[in-house]
Design a protein around this motif. Structure first.
Motif, PDB file in Angstrom:
ATOM      1  N   GLY A 140      33.323  55.393   2.707  1.00 22.56           N
ATOM      2  CA  GLY A 140      32.187  55.029   3.534  1.00 22.56           C
ATOM      3  C   GLY A 140      31.151  54.288   2.722  1.00 22.56           C
ATOM      4  N   ARG A 141      29.943  54.285   3.238  1.00 26.01           N
ATOM      5  CA  ARG A 141      28.849  53.587   2.552  1.00 26.01           C
ATOM      6  C   ARG A 141      27.580  54.432   2.643  1.00 26.01           C
ATOM      7  NH1 ARG A 141      26.065  51.016   6.737  1.00 26.01           N
ATOM      8  NH2 ARG A 141      27.269  50.806   8.665  1.00 26.01           N
ATOM      9  N   PRO A 142      26.636  54.164   1.760  1.00 29.52           N
ATOM     10  CA  PRO A 142      25.453  55.034   1.682  1.00 29.52           C
ATOM     11  C   PRO A 142      24.492  54.817   2.835  1.00 29.52           C
ATOM     12  CG  PRO A 142      25.268  53.209   0.141  1.00 29.52           C
ATOM     13  CD  PRO A 142      26.654  53.145   0.697  1.00 29.52           C
ATOM     14  N   GLY A 143      23.747  55.864   3.156  1.00 33.68           N
ATOM     15  CA  GLY A 143      22.600  55.744   4.041  1.00 33.68           C
ATOM     16  C   GLY A 143      21.432  55.153   3.270  1.00 33.68           C
ATOM     17  N   TRP A 144      20.533  54.509   3.987  1.00 29.46           N
ATOM     18  CA  TRP A 144      19.402  53.800   3.375  1.00 29.46           C
ATOM     19  C   TRP A 144      18.556  54.725   2.509  1.00 29.46           C
ATOM     20  CZ3 TRP A 144      14.559  52.270   6.640  1.00 29.46           C
ATOM     21  CH2 TRP A 144      13.706  51.453   5.890  1.00 29.46           C
ATOM     22  N   HIS A 145      18.258  55.911   2.992  1.00 35.66           N
ATOM     23  CA  HIS A 145      17.356  56.808   2.266  1.00 35.66           C
ATOM     24  C   HIS A 145      17.963  57.232   0.926  1.00 35.66           C
ATOM     25  CE1 HIS A 145      15.735  56.723   6.248  1.00 35.66           C
ATOM     26  NE2 HIS A 145      16.651  57.538   6.745  1.00 35.66           N
ATOM     27  N   LEU A 146      19.255  57.532   0.946  1.00 33.19           N
ATOM     28  CA  LEU A 146      19.934  57.951  -0.280  1.00 33.19           C
ATOM     29  C   LEU A 146      19.891  56.851  -1.338  1.00 33.19           C
ATOM     30  CD1 LEU A 146      21.723  60.213  -1.590  1.00 33.19           C
ATOM     31  CD2 LEU A 146      23.694  58.894  -0.780  1.00 33.19           C
ATOM     32  N   GLU A 147      20.023  55.608  -0.902  1.00 32.38           N
ATOM     33  CA  GLU A 147      20.040  54.479  -1.833  1.00 32.38           C
ATOM     34  C   GLU A 147      18.796  54.487  -2.720  1.00 32.38           C
ATOM     35  OE1 GLU A 147      22.394  51.288   1.064  1.00 32.38           O
ATOM     36  OE2 GLU A 147      20.262  51.038   0.636  1.00 32.38           O
ATOM     37  N   CYS A 148      17.622  54.574  -2.092  1.00 31.14           N
ATOM     38  CA  CYS A 148      16.377  54.452  -2.847  1.00 31.14           C
ATOM     39  C   CYS A 148      16.151  55.650  -3.776  1.00 31.14           C
ATOM     40  CB  CYS A 148      15.210  54.279  -1.887  1.00 31.14           C
ATOM     41  SG  CYS A 148      15.173  52.645  -1.114  1.00 31.14           S
ATOM     42  N   SER A 149      16.459  56.849  -3.304  1.00 30.17           N
ATOM     43  CA  SER A 149      16.290  58.021  -4.177  1.00 30.17           C
ATOM     44  C   SER A 149      17.147  57.903  -5.429  1.00 30.17           C
ATOM     45  CB  SER A 149      16.661  59.296  -3.422  1.00 30.17           C
ATOM     46  OG  SER A 149      15.643  59.673  -2.527  1.00 30.17           O
ATOM     47  N   ALA A 150      18.389  57.458  -5.249  1.00 32.14           N
ATOM     48  CA  ALA A 150      19.303  57.368  -6.388  1.00 32.14           C
ATOM     49  C   ALA A 150      18.882  56.274  -7.360  1.00 32.14           C
ATOM     50  CB  ALA A 150      20.723  57.111  -5.888  1.00 32.14           C
ATOM     51  N   MET A 151      18.441  55.135  -6.848  1.00 31.37           N
ATOM     52  CA  MET A 151      18.039  54.044  -7.739  1.00 31.37           C
ATOM     53  C   MET A 151      16.737  54.375  -8.460  1.00 31.37           C
ATOM     54  SD  MET A 151      19.190  50.514  -5.796  1.00 31.37           S
ATOM     55  CE  MET A 151      18.646  50.956  -4.139  1.00 31.37           C
ATOM     56  N   ALA A 152      15.788  55.014  -7.780  1.00 29.96           N
ATOM     57  CA  ALA A 152      14.552  55.410  -8.449  1.00 29.96           C
ATOM     58  C   ALA A 152      14.849  56.370  -9.600  1.00 29.96           C
ATOM     59  CB  ALA A 152      13.599  56.057  -7.441  1.00 29.96           C
ATOM     60  N   ARG A 153      15.746  57.334  -9.352  1.00 28.89           N
ATOM     61  CA  ARG A 153      16.096  58.300 -10.379  1.00 28.89           C
ATOM     62  C   ARG A 153      16.790  57.621 -11.559  1.00 28.89           C
ATOM     63  NH1 ARG A 153      20.556  63.185  -9.911  1.00 28.89           N
ATOM     64  NH2 ARG A 153      19.753  64.481 -11.629  1.00 28.89           N
ATOM     65  N   ARG A 154      17.655  56.655 -11.261  1.00 28.75           N
ATOM     66  CA  ARG A 154      18.412  55.979 -12.311  1.00 28.75           C
ATOM     67  C   ARG A 154      17.489  55.243 -13.291  1.00 28.75           C
ATOM     68  NH1 ARG A 154      19.674  53.395 -15.867  1.00 28.75           N
ATOM     69  NH2 ARG A 154      21.574  52.202 -16.310  1.00 28.75           N
ATOM     70  N   TYR A 155      16.451  54.611 -12.789  1.00 26.75           N
ATOM     71  CA  TYR A 155      15.626  53.760 -13.657  1.00 26.75           C
ATOM     72  C   TYR A 155      14.303  54.396 -14.083  1.00 26.75           C
ATOM     73  CZ  TYR A 155      19.001  50.154 -12.723  1.00 26.75           C
ATOM     74  OH  TYR A 155      20.173  49.450 -12.650  1.00 26.75           O
ATOM     75  N   LEU A 156      13.828  55.391 -13.334  1.00 22.77           N
ATOM     76  CA  LEU A 156      12.529  55.979 -13.665  1.00 22.77           C
ATOM     77  C   LEU A 156      12.597  57.464 -13.983  1.00 22.77           C
ATOM     78  CD1 LEU A 156      10.313  54.176 -10.992  1.00 22.77           C
ATOM     79  CD2 LEU A 156      10.634  53.576 -13.402  1.00 22.77           C
TER      80      LEU A 156
END
Length: 477
Positions: free
Chosen positions: A207-223
């Motif tokens: 499948g593919r990610p939901g919009w909300h999950l995308e931002c939480s994961a990317m914020a955690r990855r870089y910040l």
């Protein structure tokens, strides 16, 4: 004086205290690249570019700025299919248009600009953590959907102060596999007819990610697990940012310490949007308006206020920045003479009144009042032959416009602060050349589908592309 910002979660203006001494971190929800940008899309980019500049210039902080790209979602898949294009080519074409638009109005490139499709492993990791902690579950119907269980998290609604009983059902997925209609999708299982390239494997199915999950994961990855500021448009507060905060804190992450939201660009009191048919594409606006004037206009209101657009808005911005440029060019020979030894040259400084306005929740209207008062005082001093006072005023004006990103003498604008003709030559060239560069790369990789699509996009915008031995050239048809 401390910087004070309005935190959405606190519903109050409070002192900004960075998590790390000497540094600040910002995550800005960037574009969902489903269509070309209109000027409303640039509002958040300009507003929080000003914030980053002020954290650096006014408070000496080292800023890490992340602005993501949502390059996979329902609208992208639908619009690409309607156009007969690969979804990834459709997304990339419009991502380039957004980048060119940000560049045109002097929004600095972020420290990191992650795409959602490049961070699926981080999303799956976060989703598995939520399932393990009892805050998420796979749909029992075998669809591959995974949902966040809103009732499992007592703090749901803390950001926007909504009561769960008042929340409408989430519309981001089919409700058939939900425990509660308000549960939102972390992961969307593949559906018949969707491109195979638009899905990734997980323990719960493709499948593919939901919009909300995308931002939480990317914020955690870089910040990291906790960072200073999460920013975005007013329309993102609920459900997007509420859901981001809920899933991140449910996973045990500190997430954002402060939430900032900018107002909309409106026409007739309504939010500028494609659905209302009242959007003004950036490329079209820049045919008759300079990039500098557009940036000045987008940043002129308080970031939390809506900015009403009218037929005279951009002309007023042109006139305002024109007065600043006229003074700086008029005083330039005197400034140069003092720098060469005519007399003691006042230092470049940030005026205290300007700093006070900026520290008051980024009160840019107040800061601009200081700018124009200083310009008037400088002109009066020049007329009276008070050269040293005029030089001091010029230095103050220069410090202000550099901080706000609207210095008319900055080489970035390349003369774009003149008439509309020079605006077209500079701004349109930035926008169109970015598209031509993307087209050239696609042709070099023998991706003729994307290359032809870019040419078609330019053609629809009235740009005629001519290929030659020296490369592609363009003109307005």
């Amino acid at each position: 004086m401390p910087l004070r910002l309005y935190d959405t979660e606190a519903a109050a203006v409070r002192d900004f205290v960075p998590l790390r001494d000497g540094a600040a971190s910002i995550y800005l929800c960037g574009a969902t690249v489903q269509a070309p940008p209109h000027i409303g899309h640039l509002r958040s980019g300009v507003a929080f570019d000003v914030l980053a500049r002020w954290l650096e210039a006014g408070h000496g902080l080292d800023v890490t700025f992340v602005r993501n790209v949502t390059d996979i979602d329902d609208k992208i898949l639908t619009k690409a299919a309607d156009a007969g294009r690969p979804w990834w080519a459709w997304a990339y074409t419009h991502e380039q248009a957004f980048s060119a638009a940000y560049d045109a109005v002097g929004v600095r490139r972020p420290t990191y600009e992650p795409r959602a499709t490049g961070h699926v492993p981080e999303m799956v990791e976060l989703m598995e953590l939520l399932v393990e902690r009892g805050h998420a579950y796979a749909a029992p119907d075998g669809s591959g959907d995974v949902y966040f269980d809103v009732r499992s998290f007592a703090e749901y609604g803390a950001l926007t102060h909504v009561r769960l009983d008042d929340v409408a059902p989430a519309e981001d997925a089919d409700p058939r596999g939900k425990r509660d209609p308000r549960d939102f999708a972390l992961w969307k299982g593949s559906k018949p007819g969707e491109p195979a390239t638009a899905s990734w494997p997980t323990p719960f199915g493709r499948g593919r990610p939901g919009w909300h999950l995308e931002c939480s994961a990317m914020a955690r990855r870089y910040l990291g697990d906790a960072f200073d500021i999460h920013a975005g448009g007013l329309d993102l507060r609920f459900p997007h940012h509420e859901n981001e905060q809920a899933q991140s804190r449910a996973a045990g992450l500190g997430f954002a310490s402060c939430w900032l939201h900018n107002g909309w660009v409106t026409q007739g009191g309504e939010k500028m949007s494609k659905s209302l048919g009242n959007s003004l594409q950036v490329s079209t606006v820049l045919e008759t308006t300079t990039p500098l004037a557009l940036r000045y206009y987008l940043g002129s209101a308080h970031y939390r206020s809506n900015l009403e657009h009218s037929a005279t808005s951009l002309a007023e911005a042109e006139a305002a920045i024109g007065r600043v440029e006229t003074f700086l060019r008029r005083v330039q020979p005197v400034v140069q003479a003092y720098a060469a030894g005519r007399g003691p040259s006042p230092a470049l400084r940030i005026p205290p009144a300007f700093a006070a306005a900026m520290d008051d929740d980024l009160n840019v209207p107040g800061a601009l009042a200081v700018l124009h008062d200083t310009v008037r005082a400088g002109n009066v001093a020049l007329d009276a032959g008070r050269e040293q006072f005029a030089v001091a005023a010029a230095n103050d004006v220069t410090a202000i416009v550099r901080t706000l990103g609207v210095d008319p003498l900055d080489p970035h604008w390349s003369g774009a602060s003149g008439a509309a003709g020079s605006a077209q030559a500079s701004a349109l060239d930035v926008l169109v050349q970015a598209q031509l560069d993307a087209r050239a790369r696609a042709r070099a990789e023998k991706d003729f589908v994307t290359a032809d699509a870019i040419r078609d996009l330019l053609s629809r915008a009235g740009v005629v592309v001519q290929d030659s031995a020296d490369g592609a050239r363009w003109s307005l048809g």
